[in-house]
Design a protein around this motif. Structure first.
Motif, PDB file in Angstrom:
ATOM      1  N   LYS A  93      12.463   1.595   9.465  1.00  0.00           N
ATOM      2  CA  LYS A  93      11.341   2.141   8.152  1.00  0.00           C
ATOM      3  C   LYS A  93       9.953   2.369   8.946  1.00  0.00           C
ATOM      4  CE  LYS A  93      12.742  -0.657   4.258  1.00  0.00           C
ATOM      5  NZ  LYS A  93      12.457  -1.456   3.967  1.00  0.00           N
ATOM      6  N   ASP A  94       9.558   1.603   9.315  1.00  0.00           N
ATOM      7  CA  ASP A  94       7.732   2.030   9.893  1.00  0.00           C
ATOM      8  C   ASP A  94       7.672   2.689  10.780  1.00  0.00           C
ATOM      9  OD1 ASP A  94       7.169  -0.221   8.019  1.00  0.00           O
ATOM     10  OD2 ASP A  94       7.326  -2.156   9.939  1.00  0.00           O
ATOM     11  N   VAL A  95       8.402   2.789  11.694  1.00  0.00           N
ATOM     12  CA  VAL A  95       8.595   3.688  12.492  1.00  0.00           C
ATOM     13  C   VAL A  95       8.696   5.402  12.052  1.00  0.00           C
ATOM     14  CG1 VAL A  95      10.283   4.981  14.426  1.00  0.00           C
ATOM     15  CG2 VAL A  95      10.033   2.931  14.839  1.00  0.00           C
ATOM     16  N   SER A  96       9.559   5.266  11.012  1.00  0.00           N
ATOM     17  CA  SER A  96       9.322   6.021  10.725  1.00  0.00           C
ATOM     18  C   SER A  96       7.418   6.655   9.637  1.00  0.00           C
ATOM     19  CB  SER A  96      10.583   6.033   9.226  1.00  0.00           C
ATOM     20  OG  SER A  96      10.457   7.775   8.352  1.00  0.00           O
ATOM     21  N   ILE A  97       7.393   5.826   9.089  1.00  0.00           N
ATOM     22  CA  ILE A  97       5.921   5.270   8.340  1.00  0.00           C
ATOM     23  C   ILE A  97       4.834   5.697   9.302  1.00  0.00           C
ATOM     24  CG2 ILE A  97       4.382   4.972   6.904  1.00  0.00           C
ATOM     25  CD1 ILE A  97       6.957   2.582   5.690  1.00  0.00           C
ATOM     26  N   LEU A  98       5.135   5.413  10.694  1.00  0.00           N
ATOM     27  CA  LEU A  98       4.970   5.827  11.755  1.00  0.00           C
ATOM     28  C   LEU A  98       4.987   6.978  12.060  1.00  0.00           C
ATOM     29  CD1 LEU A  98       2.535   4.646  13.549  1.00  0.00           C
ATOM     30  CD2 LEU A  98       4.552   4.466  15.209  1.00  0.00           C
ATOM     31  N   PHE A  99       5.350   7.517  12.685  1.00  0.00           N
ATOM     32  CA  PHE A  99       5.913   9.365  11.899  1.00  0.00           C
ATOM     33  C   PHE A  99       4.486   9.986  11.904  1.00  0.00           C
ATOM     34  CE2 PHE A  99       8.761   9.096  16.140  1.00  0.00           C
ATOM     35  CZ  PHE A  99       8.658  10.105  16.016  1.00  0.00           C
ATOM     36  N   SER A 100       5.238   9.804  10.267  1.00  0.00           N
ATOM     37  CA  SER A 100       4.759  10.521   9.152  1.00  0.00           C
ATOM     38  C   SER A 100       2.949   9.993   8.555  1.00  0.00           C
ATOM     39  CB  SER A 100       5.451   9.376   7.542  1.00  0.00           C
ATOM     40  OG  SER A 100       4.985  10.404   6.962  1.00  0.00           O
ATOM     41  N   ASN A 101       1.864   9.142   9.195  1.00  0.00           N
ATOM     42  CA  ASN A 101       0.882   9.225   9.157  1.00  0.00           C
ATOM     43  C   ASN A 101       0.510   9.869   9.903  1.00  0.00           C
ATOM     44  OD1 ASN A 101       0.018   7.914   7.360  1.00  0.00           O
ATOM     45  ND2 ASN A 101       1.179   6.104   7.610  1.00  0.00           N
ATOM     46  N   LEU A 102       1.131   9.866  11.183  1.00  0.00           N
ATOM     47  CA  LEU A 102       1.103  10.865  12.922  1.00  0.00           C
ATOM     48  C   LEU A 102       0.731  12.213  12.737  1.00  0.00           C
ATOM     49  CD1 LEU A 102       1.719   8.084  15.722  1.00  0.00           C
ATOM     50  CD2 LEU A 102      -0.596   8.281  14.874  1.00  0.00           C
ATOM     51  N   LEU A 103       1.538  12.445  12.263  1.00  0.00           N
ATOM     52  CA  LEU A 103       2.333  13.879  11.754  1.00  0.00           C
ATOM     53  C   LEU A 103       0.987  14.011  10.429  1.00  0.00           C
ATOM     54  CD1 LEU A 103       5.999  14.277  11.436  1.00  0.00           C
ATOM     55  CD2 LEU A 103       4.901  15.303  12.948  1.00  0.00           C
ATOM     56  N   ARG A 104       0.460  14.368   9.818  1.00  0.00           N
ATOM     57  CA  ARG A 104      -0.473  14.183   8.942  1.00  0.00           C
ATOM     58  C   ARG A 104      -2.067  14.519   9.206  1.00  0.00           C
ATOM     59  NH1 ARG A 104       2.788  10.515   5.813  1.00  0.00           N
ATOM     60  NH2 ARG A 104       0.490   9.691   4.892  1.00  0.00           N
ATOM     61  N   ARG A 105      -1.855  14.041  10.381  1.00  0.00           N
ATOM     62  CA  ARG A 105      -3.287  13.379  10.948  1.00  0.00           C
ATOM     63  C   ARG A 105      -3.954  14.335  11.941  1.00  0.00           C
ATOM     64  NH1 ARG A 105      -4.758  12.275  16.395  1.00  0.00           N
ATOM     65  NH2 ARG A 105      -7.020  11.226  16.394  1.00  0.00           N
ATOM     66  N   LYS A 106      -5.093  15.331  10.843  1.00  0.00           N
ATOM     67  CA  LYS A 106      -5.188  16.415  11.665  1.00  0.00           C
ATOM     68  C   LYS A 106      -6.992  15.787  11.924  1.00  0.00           C
ATOM     69  CE  LYS A 106      -3.858  20.800   9.939  1.00  0.00           C
ATOM     70  NZ  LYS A 106      -3.913  21.892   9.485  1.00  0.00           N
ATOM     71  N   ILE A 107      -6.983  17.002  13.280  1.00  0.00           N
ATOM     72  CA  ILE A 107      -8.332  17.521  13.485  1.00  0.00           C
ATOM     73  C   ILE A 107      -9.054  18.928  13.113  1.00  0.00           C
ATOM     74  CG2 ILE A 107      -9.692  16.532  15.776  1.00  0.00           C
ATOM     75  CD1 ILE A 107      -8.111  14.714  16.801  1.00  0.00           C
ATOM     76  N   GLY A 108      -9.628  19.224  12.659  1.00  0.00           N
ATOM     77  CA  GLY A 108      -9.867  20.500  12.096  1.00  0.00           C
ATOM     78  C   GLY A 108      -8.879  21.507  12.038  1.00  0.00           C
TER      79      GLY A 108
END
Length: 337
Positions: A93-108
């Protein structure tokens, strides 16, 4: 973020490296596998705190950047998915949360994780798709994939791959959870990005049509109903016009829908009717379609006479039934010698 305030706290890079190291040591046949699983769980939770903060500390952008860069550079996501079945339930479940957080990360305007998945490690996407068929990790893989395909470029990657067609098998799994979750993913792949899907359906008409018709003729009631509903949604999407022009000129499709009208299930009859009405309403029907309609005119009239929709309390579908009935009555009779 209490672990960061230890005398010698691990840097984000060290957390990632330590996680990778422990993952490589997990062997479910080894007596020490529980220790390595627990270590992985601990490092995953530390990564979550770096990304999200905790009750004591807000997340720090510079720490998040260092963590993300190390994850990309060491292919940590790849190793996590490759070894997902070896992790304990909470870690998955934490792997899924990690993916979700990283996918939402934006630079510009850029999404670094999306760029990484597309340009550096598309194998991760393929592993996630294949993982959906495995009961112990299927739901986690499905959840991650659905987060990924919110981005059109990843959706495009998947439907352009041969692995995409696996979903038409996955949705027929004997394991209910796998089948249901896979159908949710298939639905999202074919509905989230309208223009992309329209081009896909036009280019892959024959293969898609063959697969969706097989699902509609499944002996499994749930598979049949979900498939017809998906098809109905595609039919109602205006951007799919090129696909629809071919679909409603195809006699195979008309015959499949006619089988739905004769199904014992009233629900499937109604779902089939919602597609059948478009065969009738199409202004310029092909001659082959007309021949089938004329040949079965009396059967259609008999069906519509018994097709009671009053219990639905839906005036729209009742009006549509009346329209279809009137149009069928206008069809010419078969000339008999």
């Amino acid at each position: 973020m209490s672990f960061l305030f230890k005398r010698n706290p691990r840097t984000p890079q060290e957390v990632v490296r330590s996680l990778n190291e422990q993952i490589s040591k997990i062997d479910l046949t080894n007596d020490n596998h529980k220790k390595y699983q627990d270590d992985c769980a601990r490092f995953l939770k530390q990564m979550k705190v770096i990304l999200n903060g905790d009750d004591e500390t807000e997340p720090q952008p510079d720490q998040i950047t260092l963590l993300a860069q190390e994850i990309y550079q060491t292919d940590c996501l790849y190793y996590l998915i490759t070894n997902l079945s070896k992790l304990n339930f909470d870690s998955r479940k934490d792997v899924s949360i990690l993916f979700s957080n990283l996918l939402r990360r934006k630079i510009g305007n850029q999404s670094p994780t999306v760029d990484y998945l597309i340009n550096s490690k598309p194998e991760i996407i393929m592993l996630l798709i294949k993982g959906q068929v495995h009961h112990e990790i299927g739901l986690i893989c499905g959840s991650i994939i659905r987060d990924c395909i919110k981005f059109e470029v990843i959706n495009s990657l998947i439907i352009a791959s041969k692995v995409f067609w696996n979903y038409f098998g996955y949705v027929q799994s004997d394991i209910f959870e796998v089948a249901t979750d896979s159908f949710t993913t298939l639905h999202d792949l074919l509905t989230l990005h309208k223009k992309l899907v329209s081009e896909f359906l036009t280019s892959n008409y024959d293969q898609f049509n063959k697969n969706i018709n097989q699902l509609i003729q499944s002996k499994n009631y749930v598979v049949k109903r979900q498939s017809v509903r998906l098809l109905s949604e595609l039919v109602l999407t205006r951007t799919n016009q090129n696909f629809l022009n071919r679909y409603f000129d195809d006699t195979i499709n008309l015959k499949v829908v006619m089988l739905l009208l004769s199904d014992k299930s009233k629900n499937l009859q109604i779902e089939g009717f919602h597609i059948f009405k478009f065969f009738i309403a199409k202004p310029k029907k092909s001659q082959k379609i007309m021949d089938i309609l004329i040949k079965n005119k009396s059967n259609f009239i008999e069906f519509l006479e018994k097709f009671d929709l009053s219990s639905l309390n839906d005036s729209t579908i009742i009006d549509e039934k009346d329209y279809v009935w009137n149009e069928i009555k206008k069809l010419p009779e078969i000339e008999r010698l």
